[in-house]
Design a protein around this motif. Sequence first.
Motif, PDB file in Angstrom:
ATOM      1  N   MET A 144       7.306 -18.947  -0.532  1.00  0.00           N
ATOM      2  CA  MET A 144       8.474 -19.790  -0.112  1.00  0.00           C
ATOM      3  C   MET A 144       7.733 -21.158   0.285  1.00  0.00           C
ATOM      4  O   MET A 144       8.244 -22.142   0.187  1.00  0.00           O
ATOM      5  N   GLU A 145       7.038 -21.225   1.251  1.00  0.00           N
ATOM      6  CA  GLU A 145       6.291 -22.280   1.770  1.00  0.00           C
ATOM      7  C   GLU A 145       5.574 -23.313   0.688  1.00  0.00           C
ATOM      8  O   GLU A 145       5.624 -24.343   0.832  1.00  0.00           O
ATOM      9  N   GLN A 146       5.092 -22.734  -0.146  1.00  0.00           N
ATOM     10  CA  GLN A 146       4.343 -23.219  -1.316  1.00  0.00           C
ATOM     11  C   GLN A 146       5.430 -23.996  -2.162  1.00  0.00           C
ATOM     12  O   GLN A 146       5.281 -25.024  -2.810  1.00  0.00           O
ATOM     13  N   LEU A 147       6.684 -23.231  -2.306  1.00  0.00           N
ATOM     14  CA  LEU A 147       7.667 -23.791  -2.996  1.00  0.00           C
ATOM     15  C   LEU A 147       8.448 -25.003  -2.577  1.00  0.00           C
ATOM     16  O   LEU A 147       8.637 -25.741  -3.033  1.00  0.00           O
ATOM     17  N   LEU A 148       8.431 -24.851  -1.202  1.00  0.00           N
ATOM     18  CA  LEU A 148       8.941 -26.042  -0.144  1.00  0.00           C
ATOM     19  C   LEU A 148       7.939 -27.246  -0.373  1.00  0.00           C
ATOM     20  O   LEU A 148       8.657 -28.346  -0.687  1.00  0.00           O
ATOM     21  N   HIS A 149       6.965 -27.034  -0.246  1.00  0.00           N
ATOM     22  CA  HIS A 149       6.042 -28.081  -0.383  1.00  0.00           C
ATOM     23  C   HIS A 149       5.966 -29.107  -1.990  1.00  0.00           C
ATOM     24  O   HIS A 149       5.551 -29.982  -2.085  1.00  0.00           O
ATOM     25  N   ALA A 150       6.000 -27.791  -2.623  1.00  0.00           N
ATOM     26  CA  ALA A 150       5.931 -28.305  -4.241  1.00  0.00           C
ATOM     27  C   ALA A 150       7.181 -28.928  -4.787  1.00  0.00           C
ATOM     28  O   ALA A 150       7.213 -29.618  -5.781  1.00  0.00           O
ATOM     29  N   ALA A 151       8.392 -28.769  -4.027  1.00  0.00           N
ATOM     30  CA  ALA A 151       9.701 -29.368  -4.406  1.00  0.00           C
ATOM     31  C   ALA A 151       9.478 -30.754  -4.522  1.00  0.00           C
ATOM     32  O   ALA A 151       9.039 -31.449  -3.752  1.00  0.00           O
ATOM     33  N   ALA A 152      10.295 -31.044  -5.527  1.00  0.00           N
ATOM     34  CA  ALA A 152      10.349 -32.727  -5.989  1.00  0.00           C
ATOM     35  C   ALA A 152      10.803 -33.405  -4.762  1.00  0.00           C
ATOM     36  O   ALA A 152      11.790 -32.983  -4.117  1.00  0.00           O
ATOM     37  N   PRO A 153      10.366 -34.649  -4.529  1.00  0.00           N
ATOM     38  CA  PRO A 153      10.944 -35.326  -3.506  1.00  0.00           C
ATOM     39  C   PRO A 153      12.426 -35.874  -3.827  1.00  0.00           C
ATOM     40  O   PRO A 153      12.839 -35.856  -4.949  1.00  0.00           O
ATOM     41  N   SER A 154      13.074 -35.956  -2.652  1.00  0.00           N
ATOM     42  CA  SER A 154      14.768 -36.218  -2.882  1.00  0.00           C
ATOM     43  C   SER A 154      14.878 -37.705  -3.337  1.00  0.00           C
ATOM     44  O   SER A 154      16.048 -37.855  -3.496  1.00  0.00           O
ATOM     45  N   ASP A 155      13.859 -38.704  -3.086  1.00  0.00           N
ATOM     46  CA  ASP A 155      14.431 -40.076  -3.325  1.00  0.00           C
ATOM     47  C   ASP A 155      14.027 -40.280  -4.967  1.00  0.00           C
ATOM     48  O   ASP A 155      13.217 -41.178  -5.060  1.00  0.00           O
ATOM     49  N   GLN A 156      14.556 -39.779  -5.762  1.00  0.00           N
ATOM     50  CA  GLN A 156      14.038 -39.909  -7.346  1.00  0.00           C
ATOM     51  C   GLN A 156      14.937 -41.089  -7.853  1.00  0.00           C
ATOM     52  O   GLN A 156      14.744 -41.348  -9.337  1.00  0.00           O
ATOM     53  N   GLY A 157      16.004 -41.649  -7.396  1.00  0.00           N
ATOM     54  CA  GLY A 157      16.650 -42.726  -7.740  1.00  0.00           C
ATOM     55  C   GLY A 157      17.970 -42.234  -8.375  1.00  0.00           C
ATOM     56  O   GLY A 157      18.926 -42.922  -8.380  1.00  0.00           O
ATOM     57  N   CYS A 158      18.014 -41.033  -8.530  1.00  0.00           N
ATOM     58  CA  CYS A 158      19.384 -40.487  -9.004  1.00  0.00           C
ATOM     59  C   CYS A 158      19.892 -39.651  -7.909  1.00  0.00           C
ATOM     60  O   CYS A 158      19.467 -38.805  -7.508  1.00  0.00           O
ATOM     61  N   PRO A 159      21.382 -40.195  -7.487  1.00  0.00           N
ATOM     62  CA  PRO A 159      21.866 -39.711  -6.343  1.00  0.00           C
ATOM     63  C   PRO A 159      22.139 -38.050  -6.688  1.00  0.00           C
ATOM     64  O   PRO A 159      22.126 -37.153  -5.385  1.00  0.00           O
ATOM     65  N   VAL A 160      22.480 -37.570  -7.766  1.00  0.00           N
ATOM     66  CA  VAL A 160      22.666 -36.117  -7.859  1.00  0.00           C
ATOM     67  C   VAL A 160      21.527 -35.348  -7.964  1.00  0.00           C
ATOM     68  O   VAL A 160      21.549 -34.410  -7.052  1.00  0.00           O
ATOM     69  N   LEU A 161      20.392 -35.739  -8.288  1.00  0.00           N
ATOM     70  CA  LEU A 161      19.131 -35.148  -8.203  1.00  0.00           C
ATOM     71  C   LEU A 161      18.607 -35.075  -7.079  1.00  0.00           C
ATOM     72  O   LEU A 161      17.975 -34.136  -6.443  1.00  0.00           O
ATOM     73  N   SER A 162      18.686 -36.454  -6.080  1.00  0.00           N
ATOM     74  CA  SER A 162      18.557 -36.439  -4.879  1.00  0.00           C
ATOM     75  C   SER A 162      18.868 -35.447  -3.947  1.00  0.00           C
ATOM     76  O   SER A 162      18.553 -34.726  -3.079  1.00  0.00           O
ATOM     77  N   SER A 163      20.521 -35.541  -4.065  1.00  0.00           N
ATOM     78  CA  SER A 163      21.310 -34.431  -3.212  1.00  0.00           C
ATOM     79  C   SER A 163      20.849 -32.849  -3.671  1.00  0.00           C
ATOM     80  O   SER A 163      20.779 -32.129  -2.701  1.00  0.00           O
ATOM     81  N   ASN A 164      20.620 -32.703  -4.786  1.00  0.00           N
ATOM     82  CA  ASN A 164      20.340 -31.302  -5.242  1.00  0.00           C
ATOM     83  C   ASN A 164      18.945 -31.122  -4.645  1.00  0.00           C
ATOM     84  O   ASN A 164      18.879 -29.900  -4.156  1.00  0.00           O
ATOM     85  N   SER A 165      18.084 -31.750  -4.738  1.00  0.00           N
ATOM     86  CA  SER A 165      16.601 -31.538  -4.165  1.00  0.00           C
ATOM     87  C   SER A 165      16.638 -31.164  -2.526  1.00  0.00           C
ATOM     88  O   SER A 165      16.097 -30.385  -2.233  1.00  0.00           O
ATOM     89  N   ALA A 166      17.539 -32.162  -2.035  1.00  0.00           N
ATOM     90  CA  ALA A 166      17.615 -32.084  -0.419  1.00  0.00           C
ATOM     91  C   ALA A 166      18.564 -30.778  -0.290  1.00  0.00           C
ATOM     92  O   ALA A 166      18.068 -30.043   0.783  1.00  0.00           O
ATOM     93  N   LEU A 167      19.332 -30.325  -0.973  1.00  0.00           N
ATOM     94  CA  LEU A 167      19.947 -29.147  -0.556  1.00  0.00           C
ATOM     95  C   LEU A 167      19.016 -27.946  -0.794  1.00  0.00           C
ATOM     96  O   LEU A 167      19.046 -26.947  -0.173  1.00  0.00           O
ATOM     97  N   TYR A 168      18.366 -27.950  -2.096  1.00  0.00           N
ATOM     98  CA  TYR A 168      17.462 -26.994  -2.174  1.00  0.00           C
ATOM     99  C   TYR A 168      16.482 -26.722  -0.980  1.00  0.00           C
ATOM    100  O   TYR A 168      15.980 -25.723  -0.550  1.00  0.00           O
ATOM    101  N   LYS A 169      15.909 -27.983  -0.532  1.00  0.00           N
ATOM    102  CA  LYS A 169      14.723 -27.849   0.570  1.00  0.00           C
ATOM    103  C   LYS A 169      15.349 -27.442   1.668  1.00  0.00           C
ATOM    104  O   LYS A 169      14.951 -26.770   2.224  1.00  0.00           O
ATOM    105  N   ALA A 170      16.577 -27.720   2.053  1.00  0.00           N
ATOM    106  CA  ALA A 170      17.309 -27.148   3.102  1.00  0.00           C
ATOM    107  C   ALA A 170      17.739 -25.807   3.015  1.00  0.00           C
ATOM    108  O   ALA A 170      17.262 -25.002   4.036  1.00  0.00           O
ATOM    109  N   TRP A 171      17.851 -25.347   2.062  1.00  0.00           N
ATOM    110  CA  TRP A 171      18.220 -23.983   1.986  1.00  0.00           C
ATOM    111  C   TRP A 171      16.960 -23.279   1.746  1.00  0.00           C
ATOM    112  O   TRP A 171      16.768 -22.093   2.489  1.00  0.00           O
ATOM    113  N   LEU A 172      15.929 -23.573   1.312  1.00  0.00           N
ATOM    114  CA  LEU A 172      14.622 -23.118   1.299  1.00  0.00           C
ATOM    115  C   LEU A 172      14.087 -23.008   2.838  1.00  0.00           C
ATOM    116  O   LEU A 172      13.505 -22.001   3.073  1.00  0.00           O
TER     117      LEU A 172
END
Length: 146
Positions: free
Chosen positions: A45-73
């Motif tokens: 899980m820690e490897q997944l958290l570190h490997a998760a895409a950065p949340s500032d990819q320019g697309c607000p939906v992807l950024s929000s999804n990535s941030a939620l995923y990281k928070a959930w993880l």
Amino acid sequence: MSMGRTVNSLARLVDLRGREVERLTGELAGQQAMRKRYENNLTRMEQLLHAAAPSDQGCPVLSSNSALYKAWLADLIASHRQDLAHHDTVIAASRGALTIAALKHEGLGRVLHDKRALLERQHRVREQKQQDQLATQAWSRSRLQA
């Protein structure tokens, strides 16, 4: 003959304590395997958290999804760490119970060994007395016949 019954009862009790030690040893091994699974899951899980895409990819939906995923993880990792800590306390209690059971088993084993040795000594003394009585009778008869 009560000493024989005592030895038999002690032997049964030692056997039961031995089974308890085996059972507790098996339980502890299972708990340690579960702990290893917790650790492996945390590492993944820690490897997944570190490997998760950065949340500032320019697309607000992807950024929000990535941030939620990281928070959930991160929440899942924290929960898993808490479960692991609880599991460690269970393992510590199991080790304590195993130690106590092993000490009881060992102590009863020593008592059983001592009782068996005493019973054997008593048996040898009785046999020696019988042999002495027979020798005395034979000697008395030989003196009477002479």
